[in-house]
Design an enzyme around this catalytic site. Sequence first.
Site, PDB file in Angstrom:
ATOM      1  N   ASP A 137       9.320   2.507  -0.287  1.00 13.32           N
ATOM      2  CA  ASP A 137       8.305   3.194   0.513  1.00 13.32           C
ATOM      3  C   ASP A 137       8.576   2.848   1.968  1.00 13.32           C
ATOM      4  O   ASP A 137       8.201   1.786   2.455  1.00 13.32           O
ATOM      5  CB  ASP A 137       6.909   2.747   0.079  1.00 13.32           C
ATOM      6  CG  ASP A 137       5.798   3.450   0.855  1.00 13.32           C
ATOM      7  OD1 ASP A 137       6.116   4.096   1.881  1.00 13.32           O
ATOM      8  OD2 ASP A 137       4.628   3.335   0.459  1.00 13.32           O
ATOM      9  N   TYR A 193       0.848  -1.187   0.000  1.00 15.42           N
ATOM     10  CA  TYR A 193       0.000   0.000   0.000  1.00 15.42           C
ATOM     11  C   TYR A 193       0.884   1.238   0.000  1.00 15.42           C
ATOM     12  O   TYR A 193       1.781   1.370   0.833  1.00 15.42           O
ATOM     13  CB  TYR A 193      -0.901   0.007   1.239  1.00 15.42           C
ATOM     14  CG  TYR A 193      -1.806   1.206   1.334  1.00 15.42           C
ATOM     15  CD1 TYR A 193      -2.882   1.357   0.464  1.00 15.42           C
ATOM     16  CD2 TYR A 193      -1.591   2.183   2.303  1.00 15.42           C
ATOM     17  CE1 TYR A 193      -3.724   2.459   0.561  1.00 15.42           C
ATOM     18  CE2 TYR A 193      -2.433   3.283   2.412  1.00 15.42           C
ATOM     19  CZ  TYR A 193      -3.489   3.414   1.534  1.00 15.42           C
ATOM     20  OH  TYR A 193      -4.321   4.509   1.628  1.00 15.42           O
ATOM     21  N   LYS A 240       4.917   8.999   9.055  1.00 21.79           N
ATOM     22  CA  LYS A 240       4.658   8.462  10.388  1.00 21.79           C
ATOM     23  C   LYS A 240       5.664   8.962  11.416  1.00 21.79           C
ATOM     24  O   LYS A 240       5.501  10.049  11.960  1.00 21.79           O
ATOM     25  CB  LYS A 240       4.560   6.938  10.334  1.00 21.79           C
ATOM     26  CG  LYS A 240       3.409   6.455   9.432  1.00 21.79           C
ATOM     27  CD  LYS A 240       3.178   4.990   9.545  1.00 21.79           C
ATOM     28  CE  LYS A 240       2.079   4.509   8.598  1.00 21.79           C
ATOM     29  NZ  LYS A 240       0.741   5.042   8.880  1.00 21.79           N
TER      30      LYS A 240
END
Length: 429
Positions: free
Chosen positions: A239, A144, A267
Amino acid sequence: MNYQKSIDLFEKAKNFIPGGVNSPVRAFRAVGGNPLFITRADGPYMYDEDGNEYIELINSWGPMILGHNHPEVREAVIKAMEKGSSFGAPTAKEVEIAELITEMVPSVEKVRMVNSGTEATMSAIRVARGYTGRDKFIKFEGNYHGHGDSFLIAAGSGAITMGNPDSPGVTKGTAQDTLLAPYNDLEFVEHLVEANQGEVAAIILEPVAGNMGCVLPKPGFLEGLRKLCDKEGIVLIFDEVMTGFRLSQGGAQQAFGVIPDMCTLGKIIGGGMPVGAYGGKKEIMEYVSPEGPVYQAGTLSGNPIAMAAGLTMLKQLWDDNSIYSSLEATGNAIVSGIRDSLKSLGLSYTMNHIGSMYSLFFTHEPVVDFKSAQTCDTALFGKYFQAMLRKGIYLAPSQFESLFLSTALKQEHVDRILEANEAALRELV
């Protein structure tokens, strides 16, 4: 436990917010029951509107690596807020955090701050296309990369089949330049590149997948992608929105010793505030406007409050070498304890683990890709989730999400987690 306030809030929220939540997985549809509305969090604990206390193993889906409401991060945010919440102009902290990121992350020589992981991945692909002059890119099933149109692509059949939109609103025109490959299948990727010779701008992947549960790369997989990209002039993008600063000071790329051309971050980089970033080799990043022709902008990019939180968080990780060994020890204790319970109860569920990330999969098969992850008994996971919740342990409300540990977890918390786990598993036998 009483959840009435959360139930009432959810019913009210559904009148004004699609599905009652601002991110789909929060709705608890994958595990049943009603979502809990959280009022505060501190250290390893979260508290819902009904006053229930939980030891939680999500840590805001990864950012809270030092636990919730860390005093130094909180103080940095308060001090920054006293000077103003947004300027729309450069600040010294933007320079400071950019310099620190280039010191910490091996692949990053220049970095651009954005507001989310989705912005970071969208921008990285655009830059890779501009840099190479090519249109197509390869992503992996079960990885994702945010909700950008070109990433919401379902599997096609065969090595040269174009992707199909995985969500209404994503056009076929957008989908046609996204090529899909099974995670951990290097040979498939090689054939895919060969079938699209000279057309692939980038390969993007989670070096450790976290959105089909925690799935590790097979030995040689990352190295093989690096070699392939070097040979074909393809930009390799890691990623690291989840793994960045979590698996080591320099992320998964440092942990595995495989350096991409670009990486995306999020994050932890925001210390709990909404921040993302993308960076990489100088010659690639110099294609970004205003230095180069690839346009990307953001009114709140480099927001002073977010920069204060992120900089304080990264300094903590940079200055204290014991953090990652502590996280490793906590992860090992929890995972080995769960495995002991599984063995004693005669169960053979699968566990994947690296550092402070792990997943318990309700399947007897090894989980190495999206196809094997889909063999999980999601209904059984839902029962396990609810059993753990009743015992005061808050897990990710989906079988297909990694758990994230923090340094706030001490031995007493580990003991409670393992006691709750064994009791929950006994309910499933």
